[in-house]
Design a protein around this motif. Structure first.
Motif, short mmCIF file in Angstrom:
data_model
loop_
_atom_site.label_atom_id
_atom_site.label_comp_id
_atom_site.label_asym_id
_atom_site.label_seq_id
_atom_site.Cartn_x
_atom_site.Cartn_y
_atom_site.Cartn_z
N GLU A 263 0.80 -1.23 0.00
CA GLU A 263 0.00 0.00 0.00
C GLU A 263 0.84 1.28 0.00
N SER A 264 2.07 1.23 0.48
CA SER A 264 2.88 2.44 0.60
C SER A 264 4.21 2.38 -0.16
N PHE A 265 4.63 1.20 -0.55
CA PHE A 265 5.94 0.96 -1.15
C PHE A 265 7.09 1.33 -0.22
N ARG A 266 6.81 1.38 1.07
CA ARG A 266 7.86 1.64 2.06
C ARG A 266 8.58 0.33 2.36
N PRO A 267 9.92 0.36 2.42
CA PRO A 267 10.68 -0.86 2.70
C PRO A 267 10.37 -1.43 4.07
N ILE A 268 10.49 -2.74 4.17
CA ILE A 268 10.31 -3.42 5.46
C ILE A 268 11.60 -4.16 5.79
N SER A 269 11.72 -4.54 7.04
CA SER A 269 12.83 -5.38 7.48
C SER A 269 12.38 -6.83 7.38
N ILE A 270 13.00 -7.58 6.49
CA ILE A 270 12.68 -9.01 6.38
C ILE A 270 13.00 -9.69 7.69
N ARG A 271 14.07 -9.27 8.30
CA ARG A 271 14.52 -9.82 9.58
C ARG A 271 13.39 -9.78 10.62
N LYS A 272 12.64 -8.68 10.65
CA LYS A 272 11.58 -8.51 11.65
C LYS A 272 10.24 -9.11 11.20
N ILE A 273 9.86 -8.89 9.94
CA ILE A 273 8.54 -9.29 9.46
C ILE A 273 8.47 -10.78 9.11
N PHE A 274 9.55 -11.31 8.54
CA PHE A 274 9.61 -12.71 8.11
C PHE A 274 10.88 -13.37 8.67
N PRO A 275 10.94 -13.59 9.98
CA PRO A 275 12.18 -14.12 10.57
C PRO A 275 12.60 -15.48 10.01
N ASP A 276 11.62 -16.30 9.59
CA ASP A 276 11.98 -17.61 9.02
C ASP A 276 12.66 -17.44 7.66
N TRP A 277 12.17 -16.50 6.83
CA TRP A 277 12.83 -16.19 5.55
C TRP A 277 14.23 -15.66 5.82
N HIS A 278 14.33 -14.74 6.79
CA HIS A 278 15.62 -14.14 7.13
C HIS A 278 16.65 -15.22 7.48
N GLU A 279 16.26 -16.14 8.33
CA GLU A 279 17.17 -17.21 8.75
C GLU A 279 17.60 -18.07 7.55
N ALA A 280 16.64 -18.42 6.69
CA ALA A 280 16.95 -19.23 5.51
C ALA A 280 17.87 -18.48 4.56
N TYR A 281 17.63 -17.17 4.35
CA TYR A 281 18.49 -16.38 3.46
C TYR A 281 19.90 -16.25 4.02
#
Length: 140
Positions: A115-133
């Protein structure tokens, strides 16, 4: 470092009058490679989008070495070149059926709120993705 493989059968519609893959189609193949890598890590881009998060390309670099031809099988190798918890750089190599290197490329992405195109922290929003990456990315 995880390197994902995706095979592509070159379709006639992807080529120009000379039977050579049209240059923009390599970008589509890179998307297929990214999607395969994400799936190899156990995730789906569509699940991220359901959460209202998109992953647009913010930079791309591509170098053409040898043309892929109609009727060949191409192989896209994809990996995580860099990852910092916010931005991801994917690396790609596309090979001809005979094993010759056809394309090298990098695409940089950020995850943003739809809705805003504002960046997010993958580390905070998707911690499982962050760990895998973190586990899958290229090491120095």
């Amino acid at each position: 470092m995880l390197i994902s493989d995706k095979k592509i059968e070159v379709r006639y519609a992807e080529t120009d009058q000379m039977g050579i893959v049209y240059h923009a189609n390599y970008l589509v193949w890179m998307e297929l490679g990214r999607t395969q890598l994400v799936e190899d890590l156990g995730f789906k881009y569509a699940d991220m989008e359901v959460e209202g998060i998109l992953s647009p390309v913010i930079d791309i670099e591509i170098s053409y070495k040898k043309p892929v031809l109609y009727g060949e099988m191409a192989t896209i190798k994809t990996w995580i070149e860099e990852y910092d918890g916010i931005r991801i750089t994917y690396g790609y190599e596309i090979y001809k059926e005979n094993g010759e290197l056809s394309v090298t490329s990098y695409s940089k992405h950020a995850c943003v709120r739809k809705e805003s195109f504002r960046p997010i922290s993958i580390r905070k929003i998707f911690p499982d993705w962050h760990e895998a990456y973190e586990k899958a990315k290229k090491t120095e």
